[in-house]
Design a protein around this motif. Structure first.
Motif, PDB file in Angstrom:
ATOM      1  N   TYR A  54       0.832  -1.203   0.000  1.00  0.00           N
ATOM      2  CA  TYR A  54       0.000   0.000   0.000  1.00  0.00           C
ATOM      3  C   TYR A  54       0.867   1.253   0.000  1.00  0.00           C
ATOM      4  N   PHE A  55       1.866   1.294   0.881  1.00  0.00           N
ATOM      5  CA  PHE A  55       2.742   2.464   0.959  1.00  0.00           C
ATOM      6  C   PHE A  55       3.467   2.685  -0.377  1.00  0.00           C
ATOM      7  N   ARG A  56       3.960   1.588  -0.965  1.00  0.00           N
ATOM      8  CA  ARG A  56       4.683   1.741  -2.233  1.00  0.00           C
ATOM      9  C   ARG A  56       3.752   2.255  -3.330  1.00  0.00           C
ATOM     10  N   ALA A  57       2.542   1.694  -3.404  1.00  0.00           N
ATOM     11  CA  ALA A  57       1.590   2.125  -4.432  1.00  0.00           C
ATOM     12  C   ALA A  57       1.244   3.600  -4.265  1.00  0.00           C
ATOM     13  N   GLU A  58       1.045   4.019  -3.028  1.00  0.00           N
ATOM     14  CA  GLU A  58       0.676   5.418  -2.809  1.00  0.00           C
ATOM     15  C   GLU A  58       1.845   6.349  -3.117  1.00  0.00           C
ATOM     16  N   SER A  59       3.062   5.912  -2.817  1.00  0.00           N
ATOM     17  CA  SER A  59       4.225   6.746  -3.142  1.00  0.00           C
ATOM     18  C   SER A  59       4.343   6.937  -4.655  1.00  0.00           C
ATOM     19  N   GLU A  60       4.068   5.881  -5.427  1.00  0.00           N
ATOM     20  CA  GLU A  60       4.143   5.997  -6.880  1.00  0.00           C
ATOM     21  C   GLU A  60       2.993   6.843  -7.420  1.00  0.00           C
ATOM     22  N   TYR A  61       1.823   6.721  -6.809  1.00  0.00           N
ATOM     23  CA  TYR A  61       0.696   7.546  -7.241  1.00  0.00           C
ATOM     24  C   TYR A  61       1.033   9.025  -7.076  1.00  0.00           C
ATOM     25  N   PHE A  62       1.541   9.409  -5.909  1.00  0.00           N
ATOM     26  CA  PHE A  62       1.884  10.816  -5.697  1.00  0.00           C
ATOM     27  C   PHE A  62       3.043  11.253  -6.590  1.00  0.00           C
ATOM     28  N   LEU A  63       3.960  10.333  -6.873  1.00  0.00           N
ATOM     29  CA  LEU A  63       5.063  10.642  -7.789  1.00  0.00           C
ATOM     30  C   LEU A  63       4.528  11.054  -9.159  1.00  0.00           C
ATOM     31  N   TYR A  64       3.694  10.196  -9.757  1.00  0.00           N
ATOM     32  CA  TYR A  64       3.210  10.481 -11.108  1.00  0.00           C
ATOM     33  C   TYR A  64       2.182  11.613 -11.115  1.00  0.00           C
ATOM     34  N   LYS A  65       1.459  11.767 -10.024  1.00  0.00           N
ATOM     35  CA  LYS A  65       0.555  12.910  -9.927  1.00  0.00           C
ATOM     36  C   LYS A  65       1.354  14.208  -9.915  1.00  0.00           C
ATOM     37  N   SER A  66       2.471  14.218  -9.221  1.00  0.00           N
ATOM     38  CA  SER A  66       3.307  15.423  -9.165  1.00  0.00           C
ATOM     39  C   SER A  66       3.855  15.765 -10.551  1.00  0.00           C
ATOM     40  N   TYR A  68       2.434  14.976 -13.398  1.00  0.00           N
ATOM     41  CA  TYR A  68       1.284  15.464 -14.160  1.00  0.00           C
ATOM     42  C   TYR A  68       0.991  16.931 -13.818  1.00  0.00           C
ATOM     43  N   LEU A  69       0.951  17.241 -12.517  1.00  0.00           N
ATOM     44  CA  LEU A  69       0.648  18.597 -12.100  1.00  0.00           C
ATOM     45  C   LEU A  69       1.692  19.591 -12.599  1.00  0.00           C
ATOM     46  N   MET A  70       2.942  19.172 -12.645  1.00  0.00           N
ATOM     47  CA  MET A  70       3.993  20.035 -13.191  1.00  0.00           C
ATOM     48  C   MET A  70       3.735  20.312 -14.668  1.00  0.00           C
ATOM     49  N   LYS A  71       3.316  19.283 -15.394  1.00  0.00           N
ATOM     50  CA  LYS A  71       3.080  19.437 -16.828  1.00  0.00           C
ATOM     51  C   LYS A  71       1.905  20.364 -17.131  1.00  0.00           C
ATOM     52  N   VAL A  72       0.918  20.409 -16.231  1.00  0.00           N
ATOM     53  CA  VAL A  72      -0.238  21.287 -16.477  1.00  0.00           C
ATOM     54  C   VAL A  72      -0.062  22.649 -15.796  1.00  0.00           C
ATOM     55  N   GLY A  73       1.138  22.912 -15.304  1.00  0.00           N
ATOM     56  CA  GLY A  73       1.460  24.234 -14.782  1.00  0.00           C
ATOM     57  C   GLY A  73       1.076  24.491 -13.345  1.00  0.00           C
ATOM     58  N   LYS A  74       0.686  23.454 -12.614  1.00  0.00           N
ATOM     59  CA  LYS A  74       0.314  23.617 -11.208  1.00  0.00           C
ATOM     60  C   LYS A  74       1.528  23.269 -10.342  1.00  0.00           C
ATOM     61  N   TRP A  75       2.500  24.163 -10.336  1.00  0.00           N
ATOM     62  CA  TRP A  75       3.803  23.871  -9.752  1.00  0.00           C
ATOM     63  C   TRP A  75       3.755  23.694  -8.239  1.00  0.00           C
ATOM     64  N   ASP A  76       3.023  24.568  -7.562  1.00  0.00           N
ATOM     65  CA  ASP A  76       2.939  24.450  -6.096  1.00  0.00           C
ATOM     66  C   ASP A  76       2.263  23.143  -5.691  1.00  0.00           C
ATOM     67  N   GLU A  77       1.168  22.803  -6.393  1.00  0.00           N
ATOM     68  CA  GLU A  77       0.482  21.542  -6.113  1.00  0.00           C
ATOM     69  C   GLU A  77       1.378  20.350  -6.437  1.00  0.00           C
ATOM     70  N   SER A  78       2.180  20.515  -7.470  1.00  0.00           N
ATOM     71  CA  SER A  78       3.110  19.450  -7.861  1.00  0.00           C
ATOM     72  C   SER A  78       4.116  19.176  -6.749  1.00  0.00           C
ATOM     73  N   LEU A  79       4.661  20.235  -6.167  1.00  0.00           N
ATOM     74  CA  LEU A  79       5.620  20.065  -5.077  1.00  0.00           C
ATOM     75  C   LEU A  79       4.957  19.437  -3.854  1.00  0.00           C
ATOM     76  N   SER A  80       3.717  19.823  -3.593  1.00  0.00           N
ATOM     77  CA  SER A  80       2.988  19.226  -2.466  1.00  0.00           C
ATOM     78  C   SER A  80       2.830  17.722  -2.666  1.00  0.00           C
ATOM     79  N   ALA A  81       2.504  17.319  -3.901  1.00  0.00           N
ATOM     80  CA  ALA A  81       2.375  15.890  -4.214  1.00  0.00           C
ATOM     81  C   ALA A  81       3.719  15.182  -4.064  1.00  0.00           C
ATOM     82  N   SER A  82       4.790  15.842  -4.482  1.00  0.00           N
ATOM     83  CA  SER A  82       6.127  15.253  -4.347  1.00  0.00           C
ATOM     84  C   SER A  82       6.479  15.014  -2.885  1.00  0.00           C
TER      85      SER A  82
END
Length: 233
Positions: A54-66, A68-82
């Motif tokens: 579970y921990f590994r899956a969630e870490s990867e989810y937040f990784l790829y979400k970050s 994605y958020l960087m690519k759509v210009g949501k830099w602050d949200e991207s760092l939060s996800a990271s």
């Protein structure tokens, strides 16, 4: 591993779509991954290794979400996800021996290295050099404490080189580049691959910053020879 595997596979599909700039499709798969993770979170059943998965899956989810958020210009949200991804990596490393075999333990460490690399890379892209330097120090400390191997250190050395290039400390950058390249060769990797070419790109930047144009031209020539007849030519 059930929901964890499904969530991680959705994340990998999202990454594939991000690589071809289909962000709409990437978003769809990230939502599917999030749904799987929520189901795992709400599942009261426990297996000996379920918590680690579970921990590994969630870490990867937040990784790829970050990413994605960087690519759509949501830099602050991207760092939060990271940062959330880093926290889940720490959780994973804390229970890593719950995984059934050494192969899965090493795979989890690979995920940890990628997550740590990502936040530093994002901070560098945002020009947050001081934050990137602190994140890199934390990454080295966490890697050392949890037995990550030299192969993981290659990425950290290149990030260090990138950081010091950005700060104008080109000779220090060259030291990290040299260490990374020696590690690459000693491990038997070919020169016609992405990580070697990344090291050469950083080397060209550092040599240019040092006004060592003859050496930079020689590196460029050697890179052309190394990649002749390959996809990197």
């Amino acid at each position: 591993q059930f929901g964890a595997t499904k969530a991680r596979n959705y994340c990998y599909l999202a990454d594939d779509y991000m690589r071809i700039n289909d962000l709409s499709k990437a978003s769809e798969y990230l939502l599917l991954a999030e749904s799987e993770i929520k189901s795992m979170r709400n599942n009261n059943s426990r297996r000996s290794d379920l918590q680690a998965w579970y921990f590994r899956a969630e870490s990867e989810y937040f990784l790829y979400k970050s990413i994605y958020l960087m690519k759509v210009g949501k830099w602050d949200e991207s760092l939060s996800a990271s940062k959330l991804s880093i926290e889940r990596v720490k959780d994973t490393l804390g229970v890593i021996n719950l995984f059934k075999d050494e192969k899965r333990i090493q795979a989890a460490k690979n995920t940890a290295a990628e997550v740590m690399r990502n936040i530093v890379n994002q901070q560098l892209q945002m020009g947050q050099l001081i934050s990137a330097e602190w994140s890199l120090r934390d990454a080295f400390k966490l890697a050392k404490a949890n037995g990550l191997n030299e192969n993981h250190m290659f990425s950290f050395d290149l990030l260090s080189a990138d950081l010091f290039n950005g700060k104008g400390q080109f000779q220090t950058s060259m030291d990290y580049i040299g260490r990374a390249q020696n590690l690459h060769i000693n491990q038997g990797y070919v020169k016609s691959n992405r990580r070697w070419m990344r090291s050469k790109s950083l080397e060209l930047t550092a040599l240019s910053g040092l006004d060592q144009w003859d050496k930079a031209f020689k590196v460029l020539q050697e890179s052309n020879e190394d990649t002749k007849g390959t996809l990197f030519e």
